[in-house]
Design a protein around this motif. Structure first.
Motif, PDB file in Angstrom:
ATOM      1  N   ARG A 162      -0.674  -7.569   0.726  1.00 15.39           N
ATOM      2  CA  ARG A 162      -0.141  -6.219   0.497  1.00 15.39           C
ATOM      3  C   ARG A 162       0.608  -5.701   1.725  1.00 15.39           C
ATOM      4  NH1 ARG A 162      -3.950  -2.129  -2.640  1.00 15.39           N
ATOM      5  NH2 ARG A 162      -1.852  -1.247  -2.936  1.00 15.39           N
ATOM      6  N   ASN A 211      -3.624   5.313   4.765  1.00 10.72           N
ATOM      7  CA  ASN A 211      -3.812   4.951   3.364  1.00 10.72           C
ATOM      8  C   ASN A 211      -5.264   4.550   3.123  1.00 10.72           C
ATOM      9  OD1 ASN A 211      -3.841   2.641   1.181  1.00 10.72           O
ATOM     10  ND2 ASN A 211      -2.028   3.879   0.758  1.00 10.72           N
ATOM     11  N   LEU A 263       0.178   2.728   7.549  1.00  9.43           N
ATOM     12  CA  LEU A 263      -0.867   2.110   6.741  1.00  9.43           C
ATOM     13  C   LEU A 263      -2.231   2.712   7.039  1.00  9.43           C
ATOM     14  CD1 LEU A 263       0.289  -1.617   6.851  1.00  9.43           C
ATOM     15  CD2 LEU A 263      -0.051  -0.254   4.782  1.00  9.43           C
ATOM     16  N   TYR A 283       0.815  -1.211   0.000  1.00  8.35           N
ATOM     17  CA  TYR A 283       0.000   0.000   0.000  1.00  8.35           C
ATOM     18  C   TYR A 283       0.855   1.270   0.000  1.00  8.35           C
ATOM     19  CZ  TYR A 283      -3.858  -3.050   1.534  1.00  8.35           C
ATOM     20  OH  TYR A 283      -4.802  -4.043   1.621  1.00  8.35           O
ATOM     21  N   ASP A 308      -6.779   2.990   0.600  1.00  4.62           N
ATOM     22  CA  ASP A 308      -7.008   1.634   0.111  1.00  4.62           C
ATOM     23  C   ASP A 308      -6.872   0.613   1.245  1.00  4.62           C
ATOM     24  OD1 ASP A 308      -7.465   2.598  -2.413  1.00  4.62           O
ATOM     25  OD2 ASP A 308      -5.493   2.029  -3.217  1.00  4.62           O
ATOM     26  N   PHE A 309      -5.905   0.826   2.107  1.00  7.84           N
ATOM     27  CA  PHE A 309      -5.759  -0.052   3.262  1.00  7.84           C
ATOM     28  C   PHE A 309      -7.009  -0.020   4.121  1.00  7.84           C
ATOM     29  CE2 PHE A 309      -4.683  -0.415   7.806  1.00  7.84           C
ATOM     30  CZ  PHE A 309      -4.138  -1.689   7.844  1.00  7.84           C
TER      31      PHE A 309
END
Length: 282
Positions: A131, A240, A237, A49, A242-243
């Motif tokens: 990921r 983020n 993370l 990520y 998308d995480f």
């Protein structure tokens, strides 16, 4: 960037890049929303990520204990104690944990979580683990490449639990432990997803890292500082998008499986192995 490319190759090997495509199909999007494209390191291998925005382990961590220091003496004592567990069920579990390839490693936390983790049962959680492995693993390399610490199996001229990996490990710095950074990252994020299983998940994450001592691949200080890298990686993370999207989807998958009563399997053998502790490690 040459260093980044080398690290990507290493993580591809650890993640099983020679296998069939690892990441699951994207979950069906809402009717009006386009599907999110998952970046890949190569076809079938999802990228992390964070890209290059990783915590700097060289800045984060102190130097490893120097030879002849009390800290290194402690590392040596724990290393020798860990080697007493060869030919035990805990050594067999350590050997299994040494293999970071998917789909094998995806199930490592299934018993602690209480539901099966697989590409079929939990595709978004599976992708989340893939990921985050890349991010947590690569985050160790600023310190690994700087200190180039000798691993215990090289220091003592012994074997590890994974002989096929030894040639690669000889040129890969011991400090901090990448396996520990990965497994502790997973333990922490899974605890967020399923807080009711926090004790079991954190205990499994600790054991996963300590199994590197049993495998003769790391010193205790490598393992302890691997957890620090994991904490830094997970904090980054959380910034983020998308995480966070994958965390929400993974939480829904876990809750759905739990409601349906689908159990994890093979847990009695794992529980018995985990009862075997390294002498002197509290």
């Amino acid at each position: 960037m040459r260093v980044v490319n080398r690290l990507v190759v290493l993580l591809l090997v650890l993640a099983g890049c020679a296998t069939a495509p690892l990441h699951p199909p994207a979950a069906p999007p809402p009717a009006a929303a386009p599907a999110r494209v998952v970046p890949e390191l190569r076809p079938g291998i999802p990228a992390g990520y964070l890209g290059r925005a990783l915590p700097n382990s060289l800045t984060l961590l102190p130097p490893p204990p120097a030879k002849g220091s009390p800290g290194f003496a402690q590392d040596q004592a724990i290393s020798r104690a860990a080697q007493k567990l060869r030919r035990t069920p805990r050594y067999a579990l350590a050997t299994s944990d040494a293999d970071l390839r998917f789909p094998h490693v995806a199930s490592a936390f299934s018993c602690a979580l209480g539901v099966p983790i697989s590409q079929q049962d939990t595709p978004r959680l599976y992708l989340l683990l893939q990921r985050s492995l890349v991010d947590a693993g690569l985050a160790t390399y600023a310190a690994k490449d700087h200190y180039k610490r000798t691993r215990p199996f090289v220091f003592y001229k012994e074997a590890t639990c994974a002989p096929a990996d030894e040639a690669q490990l000889r040129t890969d710095g011991s400090y901090p432990s990448g396996h520990t950074a990965i497994s502790w990252t997973w333990a922490l994020l899974l605890t967020e997803l399923s807080p009711g299983q926090a004790d079991a998940l954190l205990a499994r994450g600790r054991a996963f890292g300590e199994n590197r001592l049993i495998c003769n691949a790391h010193w205790q200080s490598d393992v302890l500082q691997g957890r620090a890298v994991a904490a830094g990686a997970l904090a980054m993370l959380h910034a983020n998008a998308d995480f966070n999207d994958d965390m929400a989807a993974a939480r829904a998958e876990i809750n759905s499986l739990r409601r349906s009563g689908v159990p994890a399997s093979g847990c009695d053998a794992e529980a018995a192995a985990l009862k075997i502790r390294i002498p002197g490690v509290q």
